[in-house]
Design an enzyme around this catalytic site. Structure first.
Site, PDB file in Angstrom:
ATOM      1  N   CYS A  95       0.695  -1.216  -0.085  1.00 17.30           N
ATOM      2  CA  CYS A  95       0.006  -0.134   0.080  1.00 17.30           C
ATOM      3  C   CYS A  95       0.792   1.073  -0.179  1.00 17.30           C
ATOM      4  CB  CYS A  95      -0.948   0.017   1.232  1.00 17.30           C
ATOM      5  SG  CYS A  95      -0.037   0.228   2.719  1.00 17.30           S
TER       6      CYS A  95
ATOM      7  N   ALA B 218       2.913   1.997   2.998  1.00 17.42           N
ATOM      8  CA  ALA B 218       4.324   1.234   3.233  1.00 17.42           C
ATOM      9  C   ALA B 218       5.236   1.922   2.346  1.00 17.42           C
ATOM     10  CB  ALA B 218       3.944  -0.377   2.594  1.00 17.42           C
TER      11      ALA B 218
ATOM     12  N   ARG C 255      11.942  -4.533   6.769  1.00 14.20           N
ATOM     13  CA  ARG C 255      12.417  -4.277   5.241  1.00 14.20           C
ATOM     14  C   ARG C 255      14.018  -4.656   5.526  1.00 14.20           C
ATOM     15  NH1 ARG C 255      13.072   0.792   3.121  1.00 14.20           N
ATOM     16  NH2 ARG C 255      13.276   0.951   0.940  1.00 14.20           N
TER      17      ARG C 255
ATOM     18  N   HIS D 144       5.578   6.680  -2.144  1.00 17.86           N
ATOM     19  CA  HIS D 144       6.824   7.107  -2.603  1.00 17.86           C
ATOM     20  C   HIS D 144       6.706   8.762  -3.145  1.00 17.86           C
ATOM     21  CE1 HIS D 144       8.149   2.895  -4.342  1.00 17.86           C
ATOM     22  NE2 HIS D 144       8.118   3.188  -2.836  1.00 17.86           N
TER      23      HIS D 144
HETATM   24 FE1  CFM Z   1      13.029   0.993  -4.793  1.00 20.33          FE
HETATM   25 FE2  CFM Z   1      12.845  -1.436  -5.161  1.00 20.33          FE
HETATM   26 FE3  CFM Z   1      11.162   0.123  -3.600  1.00 20.33          FE
HETATM   27 FE4  CFM Z   1      13.817  -0.430  -2.774  1.00 20.33          FE
HETATM   28 FE5  CFM Z   1      12.562  -2.383  -1.222  1.00 20.33          FE
HETATM   29 FE6  CFM Z   1      11.847  -3.304  -3.467  1.00 20.33          FE
HETATM   30 FE7  CFM Z   1      10.149  -1.734  -2.135  1.00 20.33          FE
HETATM   31 MO1  CFM Z   1      10.615  -4.314  -1.397  1.00 20.33          MO
HETATM   32  S1  CFM Z   1      14.596  -0.674  -4.664  1.00 20.33           S
HETATM   33  S2  CFM Z   1      12.657   1.494  -3.002  1.00 20.33           S
HETATM   34  S3  CFM Z   1      14.419  -1.335  -1.034  1.00 20.33           S
HETATM   35  S4  CFM Z   1      11.523   0.140  -5.832  1.00 20.33           S
HETATM   36  S5  CFM Z   1      12.892  -4.513  -1.930  1.00 20.33           S
HETATM   37  S6  CFM Z   1      12.451  -3.512  -5.583  1.00 20.33           S
HETATM   38  S7  CFM Z   1       9.721  -3.445  -2.920  1.00 20.33           S
HETATM   39  S8  CFM Z   1      10.998  -2.194  -0.159  1.00 20.33           S
HETATM   40  S9  CFM Z   1       9.286   0.077  -2.425  1.00 20.33           S
HETATM   41  C1  HCA Z   2       6.785  -3.139   1.104  1.00 10.22           C
HETATM   42  C2  HCA Z   2       8.185  -3.684   1.667  1.00 10.22           C
HETATM   43  C3  HCA Z   2       8.766  -4.740   1.024  1.00 10.22           C
HETATM   44  C4  HCA Z   2       8.012  -5.960   1.183  1.00 10.22           C
HETATM   45  C5  HCA Z   2       8.741  -7.173   0.676  1.00 10.22           C
HETATM   46  C6  HCA Z   2       7.999  -8.499   0.561  1.00 10.22           C
HETATM   47  C7  HCA Z   2      10.026  -5.022   1.457  1.00 10.22           C
HETATM   48  O1  HCA Z   2       6.650  -3.338  -0.047  1.00 10.22           O
HETATM   49  O2  HCA Z   2       5.914  -2.860   1.933  1.00 10.22           O
HETATM   50  O3  HCA Z   2       6.990  -8.704   0.233  1.00 10.22           O
HETATM   51  O4  HCA Z   2       8.751  -9.378   0.836  1.00 10.22           O
HETATM   52  O5  HCA Z   2      11.126  -4.940   0.745  1.00 10.22           O
HETATM   53  O6  HCA Z   2      10.327  -5.083   2.678  1.00 10.22           O
HETATM   54  O7  HCA Z   2       8.767  -4.574  -0.321  1.00 10.22           O
END
Ligand code: CFM
Ligand code: HCA
Length: 535
Positions: free
Chosen positions: A53, A56, A87, A187
């Site tokens: 969401c 998150a 995370r 974001h």
């Molecule tokens: Fe960028 Fe990502 Fe993300 Fe990320 Fe992450 Fe991710 Fe995420 Mo999980 S590099 S910031 S550190 S888009 S692993 S692939 S999904 S938390 S929002």
């Molecule tokens: C998020 C965080 C997450 C979840 C990871 C997962 C992360 O999107 O809220 O589904 O294993 O990197 O911790 O992406």
């Protein structure tokens, strides 16, 4: 690819099949035109999506890794708890006494009473309590779904409490979970607030030459520690990382650097763009995942600064590191070459990790993002043709103009144009598709059903995704690596990270553990399930 697509779509109701048909693409970007993909669009109700969401994306992802901005989740306790360190964002205060709120999960813990009568009073009390106990320089308030639904005004509370405590910077985020179709909306909300309320408050630059920021690096599994080591070795000065292992002081003076580098384009391109407009700081995309990509990124940063001594030191560092990497890589390459992987991760890693896997000869046959936009697939050149829908319009697009006093182009228009002509790309990202081979599958917002179908049809040697996918994949007898949390390991960034990753993947794909395990339903077919649309 086409066979997979046809088989999967056949199971969906017609309207959904039509939509998924635009989100499942057989790649042809290597040989010809980059195909168009539908992305950043609502998941159909009933689908078991990989997505999360907006809260998150804002609290968990962009701000979460910050150790000295006190973060209060305004909402039910579960939201705060689940976004607290799951995370694996790490941090290392400079001294034992230095402020670090990371070990705390702070929340207003909304109850039914407050859902009915309003939660602002409880939020104010939480801020009073937090200031009395922790004396923070800054407080971020993060809205969850019910907060938006009952109409609590976190921004009004932030203003009121800031008037009461003028020394504390208090700001709220309208990042209610439903604010967008995924984490991505969060974001954007985070970028906007960090830009308007944090960056630019202090004009003191950090000491050192060749000063730059890294945007979109969150220190998962210690990645930022390794990047800091390498950058230091090259003689560059990293001012602030947004937001892994950084401090509030570094954020507020981040506009004093000469360059912004962008690691995760999806989560933070907005901040890079806005800082360029307001302060004149150019940005370009880098990638520290993969030893070759790391070397390439370091060279690009050195080239930007154009200093002979820096270039020399950077080349020396790369040569020294690469020698260690190569010794490990060569041996592992022999055992892993030709193996096939599938990567389904949030918005960057499904692309970045293709480089790293490629270094040990593992080919990516299918990949996709949970919540990226078309530009992350097709490249930024498609930006003007992206149709803004009602969901995206929900998120404020700030109008940014040059700062009257502090706007100062770090590189002149003429110099920039000259460099661009020589092939130096600023403000650009080619996206994932161009790098993937033709006939590979590119799938946006993959779901549970399609994951199982992919495994059944392609029998990959490795699947990389998140926690919700992990056991589904392993139960099908396929090795699985989490590319979000790194399965309690890492770092995987930079040179040392590459070595860690090669070794880890070698162990995973060359062990027989999952192939030898027999699923219970192999002997008892009544335990197996089937999926599909039967209406
Ligand atoms: Fe960028 Fe990502 Fe993300 Fe990320 Fe992450 Fe991710 Fe995420 Mo999980 S590099 S910031 S550190 S888009 S692993 S692939 S999904 S938390 S929002
Ligand atoms: C998020 C965080 C997450 C979840 C990871 C997962 C992360 O999107 O809220 O589904 O294993 O990197 O911790 O992406």
């Amino acid at each position: 690819g086409e066979v997979f697509k046809a088989e999967v779509l056949e199971k969906y109701p017609p309207k959904l099949a039509k939509k998924r048909g635009r989100q499942i693409v057989v790649n042809e970007a290597a040989g010809g035109e980059v195909p168009e993909i539908l992305a950043n669009s609502r998941t159909a109700p009933g689908i078991l999506t990989m997505r999360g969401c907006s809260y998150a994306g804002c609290k968990g992802v962009v701000l979460g890794p910050t150790r000295d901005v006190l973060q209060i989740t305004h909402g039910p306790i579960g939201c705060g708890f689940y976004s607290w360190l799951t995370r694996r964002n790490q941090t290392k205060p400079h001294t034992a006494e230095a402020v670090n709120f990371m070990p705390y999960a702070m929340s207003t813990d909304l109850q039914e009473d407050e859902i009915i009568f309003g939660g602002e009073k409880k939020l104010k009390a939480a801020i009073d309590e937090a200031i009395a106990l922790f004396h923070p320089k800054a407080i971020g308030i993060f809205s969850t779904c019910p907060v938006g639904l009952i109409g609590d005004d976190v921004h009004a509370v932030a203003r009121e409490m800031e008037a009461k405590y003028p020394d504390v910077n208090i700001f709220g985020f309208s990042c209610e979970g439903y604010k967008g179709v995924s984490q991505s909306a969060g974001h954007h909300v985070a970028n906007n607030k960090v830009f308007t309320d944090v960056v630019g408050l202090d004009d003191t630059p950090k000491q050192g030459k060749f000063r730059f920021n890294i945007l979109g690096e969150y220190n998962i599994g210690g990645d930022a520690f390794e990047i800091e080591r390498i950058v230091g070795k090259c003689g560059m000065t990293l001012h602030s990382t947004f937001s892994g292992n950084s401090t509030y002081e570094e954020f507020i003076s981040a506009h004093t650097v000469d360059l912004n580098t962008v690691m995760c384009h999806r989560s933070i391109n907005y901040l890079a763009e806005m800082m360029e407009k307001k302060y004149g700081i150019p940005w370009f995309k880098i990638n520290f995942i993969g030893a070759d990509s790391t070397a390439k990124s370091l060279r690009k940063i050195a080239e930007f600064f154009g200093d002979g001594e820096l270039t020399k030191r950077t080349e020396e560092a790369i040569a020294e590191e690469m020698e260690k990497v190569e010794a490990v890589r060569k041996e592992i390459y022999e055992r892993c070459k030709g193996k096939k992987a599938m990567l389904f991760v949030g918005g960057s890693r499904a692309h970045h990790y293709q480089d790293l896997l490629g270094e040990i000869g593992i080919e990516t046959i299918a990949a996709g993002y949970e919540f990226a936009h078309r530009d992350d697939y097709e490249g930024r050149k498609v930006l003007p043709s992206i149709v803004v829908d009602a969901d995206s319009r929900n998120i404020e697009e700030l109008t940014v103009t040059a700062d009257e006093k502090r706007y100062q182009p770090r590189i002149s228009e003429a110099e920039k144009a000259k460099r661009e002509k020589e092939g130096f790309a600023f403000s650009d990202y080619d996206g994932m598709m161009k790098q993937m081979k033709d006939k590979t599958l590119v799938i946006d917002d993959l779901n549970h059903y399609e994951t199982e179908k992919l495994i059944e049809m392609y029998k990959p040697d490795l699947v990389c995704a998140g926690i919700k996918e992990k056991y589904v994949v392993q139960k099908q007898g396929v090795p699985m690596k989490q590319l979000h949390s790194y399965d309690y390991q890492g770092p995987y960034a930079g040179f040392e990270g590459a070595i860690n990753f090669y070794k880890e993947i070698d162990r995973i794909v060359n062990s027989n553990a999952f192939r030898l395990a027999k699923a219970p339903w192999a002997d008892s077919p009544e335990l197996s399930a089937s999926y599909g649309y039967t209406g």
